[in-house]
Motif scaffolding. Structure first.
Motif, short mmCIF file in Angstrom:
data_model
loop_
_atom_site.label_atom_id
_atom_site.label_comp_id
_atom_site.label_asym_id
_atom_site.label_seq_id
_atom_site.Cartn_x
_atom_site.Cartn_y
_atom_site.Cartn_z
N GLY A 50 -16.89 17.30 13.01
CA GLY A 50 -17.56 17.93 12.00
C GLY A 50 -15.93 19.03 11.99
O GLY A 50 -16.31 20.72 11.58
N HIS A 51 -15.16 18.25 11.60
CA HIS A 51 -14.15 19.43 11.76
C HIS A 51 -12.96 18.22 10.57
O HIS A 51 -12.32 17.22 10.93
N THR A 52 -12.33 19.39 10.16
CA THR A 52 -11.16 18.87 8.95
C THR A 52 -9.98 18.41 9.29
O THR A 52 -9.92 19.68 10.09
N ILE A 53 -9.70 17.55 9.31
CA ILE A 53 -8.83 16.94 9.96
C ILE A 53 -8.09 17.60 11.77
O ILE A 53 -8.05 17.92 11.97
N ALA A 54 -8.62 16.26 11.85
CA ALA A 54 -9.71 16.65 13.27
C ALA A 54 -8.88 16.90 14.43
O ALA A 54 -9.05 17.77 15.78
N ASP A 88 -12.86 12.64 11.89
CA ASP A 88 -13.31 14.05 10.93
C ASP A 88 -15.21 14.29 10.81
O ASP A 88 -15.38 15.17 11.07
N PHE A 89 -15.44 13.70 9.88
CA PHE A 89 -17.04 13.09 10.05
C PHE A 89 -17.70 13.78 11.45
O PHE A 89 -18.87 14.50 11.64
N GLU A 90 -17.28 13.22 12.34
CA GLU A 90 -17.68 12.48 13.21
C GLU A 90 -17.69 13.72 14.80
O GLU A 90 -18.36 14.50 15.02
#
Lengths: 387, 384
Positions: free
Chosen positions: B57-61, B53-55
């Motif tokens: 930039g999307h919650t629940i990638a 997610d962090f990498e």
């Protein structure tokens, strides 16, 4: 079918809106050690750990498994983390199941957690939507489930009404009174729900889950270990997972096909032909009251459009023919990443006969369900008292 | 292992500046792989996706990854951190007998991420290490490099030699985003310090990309390819969280991950029995620490390995003929890429970087600061 795999111990923390005494690894450790104690095992008996968390952005720590795993007392050792949004707790239990079913590991500790008080959950959830098309309109989970509930009510009016949702909220909060781990333990009435402030039409405050801090854990083991350590293990007899589209117009939210398919997969594996008759208890992921009726329909626990009748008849009450959410459900406690595992934990406890005051008599088969993402992920797990 | 499992095929895409949406990149990659193997998404029983997610930039990638990867209305799950964990989980699902054909896909957009090093800082303990502002991806790596130098008397030049070899190897890899066909230790020395003793050319480049792989049970794999690559062993292990609690000059967790994989694969002398290794190193100095922990070289032998060219393409134990993490480093997918590179070697598809007669290969993966978490897979051209 795979080699037999069972849950032989479960552990939970008391779910509260804010844990100030412990940080994330400490909360997970609390649940993990309780599960091991329940199974009569020590941390050194565990061959691998599977960790589940919903969006790690909730706590603001990336790769949280690297932070948490050493706190579980088995370091260095094998660890893996699963992340599938709301279904993650169940996906973690299923990953634990496959760790053992593969023959690669004998005893696995599956843990799932969330400490929602460390962040702002609805901001995190809004970043789940498409940055170009949806994010400007995104408003966390209640807005989406408000749409889902409205779609459901409109389709089946007048057989399903807003009062039916309120009845679910009343039933599950009543069940929670018997569950010492539940966060919201307060008797409410249909009138209380109907007069509570609106959140996202038709959802009112008491139709909605709380936000919680907490963790859940399960010890998952091979047949050999299960027979040695547990008088009545909860055997995994069916697992199902299905993912559909993230775009709202693509999904029939009042009868999600991902839920139907996940259930079919699990029922097929568990040799279940008439779920409404063959299951003894069900835990479904009702973050919002109407969802319990929607999931019961999609899981085949009642016919489409008969959700209202189901709750009205008392069939899903604790003393009914097919009790639903005996733990008090997500409406009573919601540490998001753990919520789906709590469904599995409750279903397993019912089969093991360890559910305490909310134990249902003579449970042979129990179902645990969860949903996640933009109402796009579904999992179903069936536990049984025999292989 | 209770059933024979093989890798059928792999596909990769990497760039230092992605000019299409991530979803499009995934669709093209996975569709291309299906076409190459001659199957459709409906032939896949289980999908295992991998991203962070962090990498991205999307919650629940994986919310927007399922559909382009062909997982719409399918059995799909998502594994975090490194792609090799996803490959190992996929292998377990196949071993259980519940699946026959599976797809694993890892991706990240490190080059398009706003300040990737900042994202890395979110791995730190929020109450102590992160607040102090002293530890970060580079400073911890620099400490680890220094720890190795201090313990074994290694020189900065040894690391520069390793970096030069990897950059030369990367020139032979069509997927690499950074390479230099005639790189020398002098070139690395001439690049700036990112953090003493880490020279820029000895550190990984930010990369957008993805890697996809089809895995199958033995019978199914033989139907799908003439050259299945068999999974003989796997293992993973996580070390303590705080860098101060570890002996950074060696890697206990890499050793344990290797031991587990070797036991399953029946390997007693890795230096002899393994023909080629793909080690997941973010920085040149990590390669000796990890390959020594995996028993490929003697402890503290970085200088000797470099001067004698033992890890070179023609050496006794070629390490990272692909150029490894210095040629391209896709966060999260990197361990999966190492597996894919082993598959290219064992299928004899590595072109100019081909290690002749390679039969057994080792892929390694890592995540966390100073490679806290390590994984190993042993692959072979031989069944059973």
């Amino acid at each position: 079918m795979t080699r037999p795999v069972a849950v032989i111990g479960t552990g939970q923390t008391k779910y509260v809106s804010r844990r100030d005494d412990k940080n994330v690894p400490e909360i997970v450790r609390e649940a993990g050690l309780r599960a091991l104690a329940d199974a009569g095992l020590k941390p050194s008996d565990v061959d691998a750990v599977v960790i589940g968390s919903a969006p790690e952005i909730f706590e603001g720590v990336n790769y949280p498994e690297d932070w948490i795993a050493p706190a579980l007392g088995m370091c260095p050792g094998p660890v893996m983390r699963v992340h599938t949004g709301g279904t993650v707790g169940a996906a973690t239990g299923i990953a634990g199941f496959y760790h053992v079913a593969s023959g690669a590991y004998d005893t696995v500790l599956a843990v799932a957690y969330q400490k929602l008080s460390d962040g702002v959950p609805q901001y995190g959830l809004s970043a789940c939507y498409d940055p170009l098309w949806d994010r400007d309109f995104a408003c966390g989970a209640p807005a989406l489930v408000g749409l889902q509930s409205r779609q459901y009510l409109d389709r089946h009016a007048p057989a399903v009404t807003e009062e039916h949702g309120a009845m679910v909220a009343v039933k599950n909060r009543r069940n929670a009174l018997l569950n010492p781990y539940a966060q919201i333990r307060r008797e409410i009435t249909v009138a209380d729900v109907m007069s509570s402030p609106p959140v996202a039409e038709p959802l009112k405050l008491l139709d909605c889950c709380p936000t919680s801090d907490g963790a859940a854990a399960m010890v998952i083991a091979s047949e050999q270990t299960a027979r040695k350590k547990c008088p009545r293990p909860a055997w995994f007899s069916g697992v199902g997972t299905c993912s559909e589209s993230p775009y709202v117009p693509h999904v029939d939210m009042a009868y999600p096909e991902s839920c139907v398919r996940a259930a079919q997969q699990a029922y097929q594996m568990a040799w279940i032909y008439e779920p409404a008759r063959e299951l003894d208890v069900a835990e479904v992921y009702e973050a919002f009251s109407f969802q319990e009726l929607i999931w019961c329909e999609a899981l085949g626990l009642c016919r489409p459009g008969e959700g209202g009748k189901l709750i009205e008849s008392g069939r899903s009450d604790l003393d009914g023919a097919l009790p639903v959410n005996t733990s008090g459900g997500v409406l009573s406690s919601n540490p998001i990443g753990a919520s789906a595992m709590i469904r599995q934990v409750e279903a397993a406890m019912q089969v093991m006969g360890r559910a305490g005051e909310h134990q249902v008599d003579g449970v042979h088969r129990a179902l645990a369900h969860s949903w996640g993402g933009a109402i796009q992920f579904s999992t179903v797990t069936i536990f049984s008292d025999e292989i | 292992m209770q059933r024979d499992i093989a890798i059928v095929a792999q596909a990769q895409v990497m760039t230092d500046s992605l000019d299409i949406p991530r979803e499009r990149m995934l669709f093209d990659l996975v569709k291309g792989l299906f076409d190459k193997v001659g199957i459709t998404r409906h032939d896949i029983d289980g999908f295992v996706l991998n991203s962070n997610d962090f990498e991205v930039g999307h919650t629940i990638a994986n919310v927007f990854e399922d559909t382009p990867c062909g997982a719409y209305m399918k059995d799909e799950t998502h594994v975090e951190a490194d792609g090799m964990w996803a490959a190992q989980y996929t292998t377990m699902r196949l071993l259980s007998g519940n699946y026959d054909t599976a797809l694993v896909v890892g991706n990240s957009s490190g080059a398009s991420t706003f300040r990737p090093y900042l994202v890395m800082d979110y791995q730190l303990n929020p109450t102590y290490d992160r607040q102090l502002g002293i530890l970060n991806e580079l400073s911890t790596a620099a400490l680890q490099a220094r720890a190795y130098m201090a313990k074994y008397g290694a020189e900065e030049d040894d690391f520069n030699e390793i970096a030069a070899r990897l950059l030369r190897n990367a020139a032979l890899n069509p997927y690499a985003v950074r390479s230099k066909a005639d790189a020398t230790a002098g070139d690395v020395l001439a690049s700036d310090y990112l953090y003493e003793p880490l020279r820029q050319l000895a550190c990984y480049p930010f990369t957008d990309g993805a890697c996809a792989m089809i895995l199958a049970s033995g019978k199914r794999a033989k139907e799908l390819t003439d050259k299945p690559v068999w999974i003989k062993g796997m293992g993973n292990s996580v070390d303590t969280y705080y860098v101060g609690e570890r002996d950074l000059a060696t890697s206990k967790s890499a050793r344990m991950a290797g031991e587990r994989a070797y036991k399953l694969a029946g390997i007693s002398n890795p230096a002899k029995q393994i023909d080629v290794a793909e080690v997941s190193a973010k920085f040149a100095y990590q390669e000796p620490i990890i390959s020594e922990a995996l028993g490929l070289f003697k402890e503290g032998s970085a200088g000797k390995v470099a001067s004698k060219g033992l890890a070179d393409l023609g050496g006794s134990m070629p390490v990272c003929p692909s150029g490894g993490g210095l040629g391209a480093y896709v966060f999260t997918a990197n361990g999966l890429v190492r597996v894919a590179e082993c598959v290219r070697q064992l299928k004899g598809e590595a072109g100019e970087a081909q290690v002749s007669g390679a039969k057994t290969a080792l892929a390694h993966s890592q995540d966390g600061f100073c490679a806290q978490h390590n994984g190993v897979m042993v692959l072979s051209t031989e069944e059973g």
